[in-house]
Design a protein around this motif. Structure first.
Motif, short mmCIF file in Angstrom:
data_model
loop_
_atom_site.label_atom_id
_atom_site.label_comp_id
_atom_site.label_asym_id
_atom_site.label_seq_id
_atom_site.Cartn_x
_atom_site.Cartn_y
_atom_site.Cartn_z
N LEU A 121 -108.58 -25.01 -26.28
CA LEU A 121 -108.19 -24.84 -24.88
C LEU A 121 -107.01 -23.89 -24.84
O LEU A 121 -105.94 -24.20 -25.37
CB LEU A 121 -107.80 -26.18 -24.25
CG LEU A 121 -107.14 -26.13 -22.87
CD1 LEU A 121 -108.09 -25.53 -21.83
CD2 LEU A 121 -106.66 -27.51 -22.44
N ILE A 122 -107.20 -22.71 -24.23
CA ILE A 122 -106.13 -21.73 -24.11
C ILE A 122 -105.53 -21.82 -22.72
O ILE A 122 -106.25 -21.81 -21.72
CB ILE A 122 -106.65 -20.30 -24.38
CG1 ILE A 122 -107.17 -20.20 -25.83
CG2 ILE A 122 -105.56 -19.27 -24.14
CD1 ILE A 122 -107.80 -18.86 -26.16
N TYR B 200 -102.98 -14.60 -20.05
CA TYR B 200 -104.27 -15.24 -19.73
C TYR B 200 -105.43 -14.31 -20.12
O TYR B 200 -106.44 -14.75 -20.68
CB TYR B 200 -104.30 -15.57 -18.24
CG TYR B 200 -105.65 -16.02 -17.72
CD1 TYR B 200 -106.17 -17.27 -18.04
CD2 TYR B 200 -106.40 -15.18 -16.89
CE1 TYR B 200 -107.41 -17.68 -17.55
CE2 TYR B 200 -107.64 -15.59 -16.40
CZ TYR B 200 -108.14 -16.84 -16.74
OH TYR B 200 -109.36 -17.23 -16.25
N TYR B 201 -105.28 -13.02 -19.85
CA TYR B 201 -106.34 -12.08 -20.21
C TYR B 201 -106.47 -11.98 -21.73
O TYR B 201 -107.59 -11.80 -22.24
CB TYR B 201 -106.06 -10.71 -19.59
CG TYR B 201 -106.11 -10.71 -18.08
CD1 TYR B 201 -106.91 -11.61 -17.39
CD2 TYR B 201 -105.36 -9.81 -17.33
CE1 TYR B 201 -106.96 -11.63 -16.01
CE2 TYR B 201 -105.40 -9.81 -15.95
CZ TYR B 201 -106.20 -10.72 -15.29
OH TYR B 201 -106.24 -10.73 -13.93
N ASP C 54 -112.26 -22.85 -23.97
CA ASP C 54 -112.01 -22.77 -22.54
C ASP C 54 -110.67 -22.08 -22.33
O ASP C 54 -109.72 -22.30 -23.10
CB ASP C 54 -111.96 -24.17 -21.92
CG ASP C 54 -113.27 -24.92 -22.07
OD1 ASP C 54 -114.31 -24.35 -21.71
OD2 ASP C 54 -113.25 -26.05 -22.57
N VAL C 55 -110.57 -21.27 -21.29
CA VAL C 55 -109.32 -20.57 -20.98
C VAL C 55 -108.92 -20.95 -19.57
O VAL C 55 -109.70 -20.80 -18.63
CB VAL C 55 -109.49 -19.04 -21.10
CG1 VAL C 55 -108.13 -18.35 -20.97
CG2 VAL C 55 -110.16 -18.67 -22.42
N GLU C 56 -107.71 -21.46 -19.42
CA GLU C 56 -107.24 -21.97 -18.13
C GLU C 56 -105.98 -21.24 -17.68
O GLU C 56 -105.09 -20.95 -18.49
CB GLU C 56 -106.90 -23.47 -18.25
CG GLU C 56 -108.10 -24.36 -18.57
CD GLU C 56 -108.68 -24.99 -17.31
OE1 GLU C 56 -108.25 -24.63 -16.20
OE2 GLU C 56 -109.56 -25.86 -17.47
N LEU D 75 -103.77 -24.33 -27.06
CA LEU D 75 -103.08 -23.10 -27.45
C LEU D 75 -102.44 -22.45 -26.22
O LEU D 75 -103.13 -22.11 -25.27
CB LEU D 75 -104.08 -22.12 -28.09
CG LEU D 75 -103.57 -20.71 -28.36
CD1 LEU D 75 -102.46 -20.71 -29.41
CD2 LEU D 75 -104.72 -19.80 -28.79
N THR D 76 -101.14 -22.29 -26.24
CA THR D 76 -100.45 -21.57 -25.18
C THR D 76 -100.11 -20.17 -25.66
O THR D 76 -99.85 -19.94 -26.84
CB THR D 76 -99.17 -22.29 -24.74
OG1 THR D 76 -98.27 -22.41 -25.86
CG2 THR D 76 -99.48 -23.67 -24.19
N ILE D 77 -100.10 -19.23 -24.72
CA ILE D 77 -99.74 -17.84 -25.02
C ILE D 77 -98.67 -17.41 -24.02
O ILE D 77 -98.84 -17.59 -22.82
CB ILE D 77 -100.95 -16.90 -24.91
CG1 ILE D 77 -102.15 -17.44 -25.70
CG2 ILE D 77 -100.60 -15.50 -25.39
CD1 ILE D 77 -103.44 -16.65 -25.46
N SER D 78 -97.58 -16.86 -24.53
CA SER D 78 -96.48 -16.46 -23.65
C SER D 78 -95.61 -15.43 -24.35
O SER D 78 -95.28 -15.60 -25.53
CB SER D 78 -95.63 -17.67 -23.25
OG SER D 78 -94.44 -17.29 -22.61
#
Length: 608
Positions: free
Chosen positions: A295-296, A303-304, A322-324, A343-346
């Motif tokens: 889960l991203i 997000y992209y 899944d990408v939220e 998984l978080t992306i920042s």
């Protein structure tokens, strides 16, 4: 969003504060201000213009002092007007600057009004300064401690008092704040970047911390329930900011950062000779073997990046993904799964929506957590079990470029690591894909050499009001990212679509005035994409195509073509986003917009 610089020194602190604001201006530039204690008086300068105007005010009015607080603002509560600009005063005795949002400011405001306090702004911050004043009995530290016990929400604050010349108090909850240690001077800032060249020793405050800063001391207290206990936090040495904030031969930071991407990618991959889960943390091997889904969670450009990773994870690792959007995920009912990697992306690691979504996922029992982030000391890194730190360096342009491509490289490495732990990556495939990754920086240089050709296109786009971006498969998120870049900095309305969706609505928009940007890699979907391009031409739409060698797409009336290198397979999105960044940049330059500081936006979104 917003930036704080504050401190106490043996020398006039105003030039340090204003230079710090200049470096943090990309985090918020609706207004800015500074307040100092001088001869037991609070003196203040504020402007709804840029930091340079503030500097000129302080010099013209002779504002100086040994202690002070400063702020650059991205407006939340209240318009960018002088009355809403920080620092805020209470009875010309207490001054406050604040990042974040106080969620219970309305009842506090009414309570303070009943006590006779007069509010002159629309901000939530003004309740903080009046609360501190209401509790002040000669000890600023105690007044701040009592104040933060009343606050709900996110805050990073710095507080000064006219009666305590050599003291500044800081406090943190869900907003970044550091203590910076100097020689006979100490500081508080929302980002170490503000004090590059002044000191390289920092203490990263934790939620619930209150810091008492004096020229020769820095004490930290942490909240435990309704009490505060003095504690020691480790000192970190952070170097290397100075070169990152030098513009060099470039006109804008965004342009500089676009051209830094080959080096940033090389740095991000440095030391990675083969695929191993160990680079993500000591628990990674076990977690990657156990997970059944990914889960991203992310926002905006990150997000992209997650959408691209979904294609990679499902194609190479055979793991569902899944990408939220973070701000949506935490407010809907979802089905938790303890065997999911969250998984978080920042870029910053402090993105408020993403942090809140991470906490929500953990509260549902999903404790296999990971982040991909550009800041090793960020809250997101501290709150996840696994992490990979991109090495994009300082990114000052509000529109993210090198943070995005280094995120993609990190996500691809993660995909390969998961595939390998699950026995789905052969030795031959690993060797080829790693060789492709190592060659990417050189291929990026080749793409960036197309700048002059792209610049010629930009004048056409600058005269338009709308644009469509089309991509298929793993390049669909790249179309979305290209459209976002154009929107962010040129204010030209743009939308990204899967090319196959053209007939399902967007084609109605296409006419002779509609430029249509097409990402055309030489892959298995090329022929279908060519059919979509013909649909555009049949409606007199103007096509602007970035295509790989070997696609047999040539320039013709109504079709403008720039040739890319040979197709890079799964890694193609990292190359194809570069010309879209340059197109957005040069369109914005042609339109005369503020490229690095687009209106209404700020770099680090630390409020919901």
């Amino acid at each position: 969003m917003c930036g704080i610089v504050a401190g106490c020194s043996y020398r006039n602190i105003v030039p340090i504060l204003t230079e710090g604001l200049r470096r943090l201006e990309y985090r918020g530039y609706d207004s800015c201000g500074v307040a100092v204690v001088d001869e037991n008086r609070l003196k203040r300068a504020r402007t709804v213009s840029r930091v340079q105007d503030l500097i000129e005010q302080t010099e013209k009015n002779g504002i100086k002092g040994l202690s002070g607080i400063a702020h650059t603002r991205w407006a939340t509560h209240g318009a960018p007007e002088i009355c809403n600009t920080h620092p805020h005063f209470s009875h010309d005795q207490i001054a406050v600057v604040h990042n974040g949002i106080i969620e219970n400011y309305e009842p506090l405001r009414e309570e303070l009004k009943a006590k006779g306090y007069v509010f002159v702004s629309e901000t939530d911050t003004e309740v903080i300064v009046h609360l501190v004043h209401s509790y002040y009995e000669g000890d600023l530290l105690e007044a701040v401690k009592k104040t933060v016990l009343r606050l709900k929400g996110a805050y990073g604050i710095a507080v000064s008092c006219k009666d305590e010349l050599d003291r500044v108090i800081g406090a943190k909850m869900s907003a970044p704040l550091v203590v910076a240690l100097g020689d006979k001077e100490n500081f508080i800032a929302s980002d170490p970047l503000a004090l590059a060249g002044v000191t390289d020793c920092y203490i990263y405050l934790e939620d619930g911390d209150v810091a008492d800063i004096r020229p020769t001391s820095a004490q930290i207290w942490n909240r435990l329930g309704d009490e505060f206990v003095e504690i020691q936090r480790p000192v970190s040495v952070v170097q290397g900011f100075t070169s990152g904030i030098a513009l060099g031969p470039y006109t804008h930071y965004m342009q500089k950062e676009i051209f830094e991407q080959p080096q940033a990618l090389s740095d991000t991959l440095e030391g990675v000779q083969f695929v191993t889960s160990a680079i993500f943390g000591h628990e990674a091997k076990e977690i990657f073997q156990q997970i059944k889904r990914v889960l991203i969670i992310a926002c905006g450009t990150s997000y992209y990046a997650g959408l691209v990773a979904k294609y990679w994870l499902e194609a190479l690792a055979k793991v569902p993904c899944d990408v939220e959007i973070a701000s949506e995920y935490r407010y809907r009912e979802s089905v938790p799964d303890k065997d999911t990697l969250v998984l978080t992306i920042s870029q910053s690691g402090e993105t408020a929506d993403t942090l809140a979504a991470l906490e929500h996922a953990k509260s549902l029992g999903m404790d296999k957590t990971m982040t991909i982030c550009n800041v090793a000391t960020s809250a997101m890194v501290k709150q996840t079990r696994l992490h990979y730190i991109t090495r994009a360096g300082v990114e000052i342009g509000v529109a993210s470029t090198k943070a995005f491509t280094t995120q993609l490289a990190s996500l691809f490495l993660m995909t390969l690591a998961i595939a390998k732990e699950k026995g789905r990556l052969s030795a031959e495939a690993e060797e080829k894909l790693m060789a492709d990754m190592r060659h990417l920086p050189q291929a990026m240089h080749v793409v960036l050499e197309k700048e002059n050709e792209i610049k010629e296109w930009a004048s056409f786009f600058a005269s338009k009001n709308n644009a469509l971006f089309l991509g298929r498969g793993v390049h669909y998120p790249i179309a979305l990212e290209g459209a976002l870049k154009l929107k962010e900095i040129s204010y030209l309305h743009a939308e990204g679509y899967p090319a196959g969706e053209l007939k399902h609505g967007p084609l109605a928009l296409v006419d002779a005035e509609m430029p249509v940007v097409t990402v055309a890699p030489n892959d298995e979907l090329l022929e279908k994409l060519k059919s979509n391009m013909q649909e555009v031409r049949a409606r007199k739409g103007e096509l602007f195509v970035f295509c790989d060698q070997g696609t047999n797409i040539e320039s013709a009336p109504g079709i403008h073509v720039i040739k890319m290198p040979e197709n890079y397979g799964h890694l193609s999105p990292i190359l194809h986003v570069l010309p879209l960044q340059l197109l957005a940049y040069h369109t914005a330059v042609a339109k005369g917009t503020d490229v690095d500081k687009p209106r209404n936006l700020a770099k680090s979104v630390t409020t919901e």
